[in-house]
Scaffold this motif. Structure first.
Motif, short mmCIF file in Angstrom:
data_model
loop_
_atom_site.label_atom_id
_atom_site.label_comp_id
_atom_site.label_asym_id
_atom_site.label_seq_id
_atom_site.Cartn_x
_atom_site.Cartn_y
_atom_site.Cartn_z
N LEU A 1 -29.52 22.24 31.94
CA LEU A 1 -29.42 21.48 30.70
C LEU A 1 -28.59 20.22 30.89
CD1 LEU A 1 -30.00 21.21 27.69
CD2 LEU A 1 -28.08 22.77 27.25
N ARG A 2 -27.47 20.35 31.60
CA ARG A 2 -26.64 19.17 31.86
C ARG A 2 -27.38 18.15 32.71
NH1 ARG A 2 -22.36 23.01 32.14
NH2 ARG A 2 -22.60 23.17 34.41
N PHE A 3 -28.17 18.62 33.67
CA PHE A 3 -28.94 17.69 34.51
C PHE A 3 -29.88 16.83 33.67
CE2 PHE A 3 -32.97 16.79 36.61
CZ PHE A 3 -32.56 16.05 37.71
N PHE A 4 -30.65 17.47 32.80
CA PHE A 4 -31.64 16.72 32.03
C PHE A 4 -30.99 15.81 30.98
CE2 PHE A 4 -34.44 20.17 33.58
CZ PHE A 4 -35.45 19.39 34.11
N THR A 5 -29.86 16.21 30.45
CA THR A 5 -29.21 15.37 29.44
C THR A 5 -28.31 14.31 30.08
OG1 THR A 5 -27.46 17.05 29.18
CG2 THR A 5 -29.31 17.12 27.65
N ASP A 6 -27.52 14.69 31.08
CA ASP A 6 -26.55 13.75 31.65
C ASP A 6 -27.18 12.74 32.61
OD1 ASP A 6 -24.72 15.20 30.24
OD2 ASP A 6 -23.66 16.04 31.96
N PHE A 7 -28.11 13.19 33.45
CA PHE A 7 -28.72 12.29 34.43
C PHE A 7 -29.97 11.60 33.86
CE2 PHE A 7 -26.29 14.89 37.45
CZ PHE A 7 -25.74 13.89 38.25
N LEU A 8 -30.86 12.38 33.25
CA LEU A 8 -32.14 11.82 32.80
C LEU A 8 -32.10 11.37 31.35
CD1 LEU A 8 -34.76 14.13 34.54
CD2 LEU A 8 -33.47 12.19 35.44
N GLY A 9 -30.96 11.53 30.68
CA GLY A 9 -30.78 10.99 29.34
C GLY A 9 -31.67 11.60 28.29
N MET A 10 -32.12 12.85 28.49
CA MET A 10 -32.97 13.49 27.49
C MET A 10 -32.11 14.01 26.33
SD MET A 10 -35.89 15.39 29.81
CE MET A 10 -37.07 15.44 28.45
N TYR A 11 -32.70 14.03 25.15
CA TYR A 11 -32.00 14.40 23.93
C TYR A 11 -32.29 15.85 23.58
CZ TYR A 11 -31.18 14.69 18.88
OH TYR A 11 -30.77 15.08 17.63
N LYS A 12 -31.25 16.66 23.39
CA LYS A 12 -31.41 18.04 22.97
C LYS A 12 -31.62 18.07 21.47
CE LYS A 12 -27.95 20.95 22.62
NZ LYS A 12 -26.83 21.85 22.95
N HIS A 13 -32.86 18.31 21.08
CA HIS A 13 -33.23 18.26 19.67
C HIS A 13 -32.97 19.58 18.96
CE1 HIS A 13 -35.11 16.92 16.06
NE2 HIS A 13 -36.25 17.57 16.22
N ALA A 14 -33.04 20.68 19.70
CA ALA A 14 -32.81 22.00 19.11
C ALA A 14 -32.44 22.97 20.22
CB ALA A 14 -34.04 22.49 18.36
N GLU A 15 -31.86 24.10 19.84
CA GLU A 15 -31.49 25.13 20.80
C GLU A 15 -31.42 26.47 20.08
OE1 GLU A 15 -28.30 25.66 24.50
OE2 GLU A 15 -27.74 24.45 22.74
N ASP A 16 -31.88 27.52 20.76
CA ASP A 16 -31.71 28.87 20.25
C ASP A 16 -31.13 29.72 21.37
OD1 ASP A 16 -33.88 29.63 21.93
OD2 ASP A 16 -35.32 29.18 20.35
N GLU A 17 -31.11 31.03 21.22
CA GLU A 17 -30.44 31.88 22.20
C GLU A 17 -31.15 31.90 23.55
OE1 GLU A 17 -30.55 36.09 21.38
OE2 GLU A 17 -32.22 35.82 19.96
#
Length: 334
Positions: free
Chosen positions: A27-43
């Motif tokens: 998750l950190r890779f896709f958000t921190d490096f590739l700048g993707m936005y976490k729109h939602a999350e569940d368990e």
């Protein structure tokens, strides 16, 4: 020769689900490096999107013991198109089932390829609606460009591994209307890879021969930059922070795409695509075939360095034979 009426019932590759045994790191890779936005999350999952993806998400990242691919989701061109493709699949001898309850889209038809890759086909979709702070000044852009990493712009394509490339490709061609744009044939008969699309893009899905496994595996998922300079920027970040790059930045002969391959922390191969390659507008396009005579010198890489042998072996989930082959290649290189 009779011209076969094309099928225009599939609109686009909309979403891909990736399994990861290292959820937090992935998750950190896709958000921190590739700048993707976490729109939602569940368990179980996080739902991510690039800033020019228009739907609820384009990447579903799911906790699992092994890396690999989950559902590959396609949007139909219309409700009627959805019904037509479902009828075709139902009559093929490989019927699927209707499923509901997925974030981001409505009722979907779930079916599998001959090798067992899970696909969803749907019409009803949830669009992304930015908050005021996320809203871009460009009216045609879904979201303001993020400040994290070097942000990718959209989901581009997926490459799946197949036990029989030809048989699996025929499934997409005959039942879903995909066109085979390019392929690789060695020995005059064995199809080792092919690239298919339902749009002017050279491919939305590719199939690669699984030399070490049963076929139901992932080769890579690709995200699009559209700017080669951004590829150099992200390569610099990867070097700075110790992210191993498998190959590139370089340019393919096949599809003419400017590429870079690497592994996200969970073990899935990711491709970053630096341009569109070429576009196809000719309705009578004939499949471009590469052979052993020209693939190694021109097809795999046009310029920028060779693809490692592991590129043709590694897929997720990992299997023992592929792991041993990868280990031998790594030791030989050291």
């Amino acid at each position: 020769m009779t011209y076969q009426e094309p099928i225009h019932d599939i609109a686009q590759l909309a979403m891909v689900e990736l399994f990861t045994p290292k959820y937090d790191e992935s998750l950190r890779f896709f958000t921190d490096f590739l700048g993707m936005y976490k729109h939602a999350e569940d368990e179980h999952s996080a739902y991510l999107r690039a800033y020019e993806d228009r739907y609820h998400h384009s990447l579903k990242l799911t906790r699992r013991d092994q890396a690999g691919v989950g559902a590959i989701s396609w949007r139909a061109m219309s409700p009627q198109a959805l019904d037509r493709r479902v009828a075709a699949i139902e009559s093929s001898g490989r019927p699927g089932r209707w499923v509901e309850g997925h974030k981001g889209y409505g009722r979907a038809y779930e079916f599998t390829t001959p090798d067992g890759h899970v696909n969803h086909l749907f019409w009803e979709v949830e669009y992304f609606h930015p908050t005021e702070s996320q809203r871009s000044r460009l009216l045609s852009r879904a979201q303001k460009r993020p400040l994290s990493g070097v942000p990718v712009r959209r989901l581009d394509h997926i490459n799946i591994m197949a036990s029989d490339v030809t048989a699996n490709a025929r499934f997409f061609e005959d039942l879903l209307g995909f066109k085979k744009r390019e392929n690789v044939i060695f020995g005059g008969t064995q199809e080792l890879a092919c690239w298919l699309s339902v749009s002017p893009l050279a491919h939305e899905i590719a199939l690669t021969k699984d030399q070490m496994g049963p076929g139901n595996r992932l080769h890579h998922v690709a995200f699009w930059y559209g700017n080669q300079g951004q590829m150099l920027d992200i390569a610099d970040l990867f070097a700075e922070y110790g992210v191993h790059v498998e190959a590139g930045p370089a340019k393919h002969g096949i599809t003419q795409g400017y590429f870079m391959y690497l592994y996200e922390p969970g073990g899935n191969r990711i491709e970053l695509f630096g341009d569109t390659g070429y576009l196809i507008f000719d309705p009578e396009w004939k499949t471009v075939t590469w052979t052993e005579d020209n693939f190694w010198s021109e097809g795999g890489v046009w310029f920028g360095g060779d693809l490692p042998q592991d590129f043709f072996i590694y897929g997720t989930p990992l299997i023992e034979a592929a792991q041993k082959a990868t280990t031998r290649e790594t030791e030989a290189a050291q």
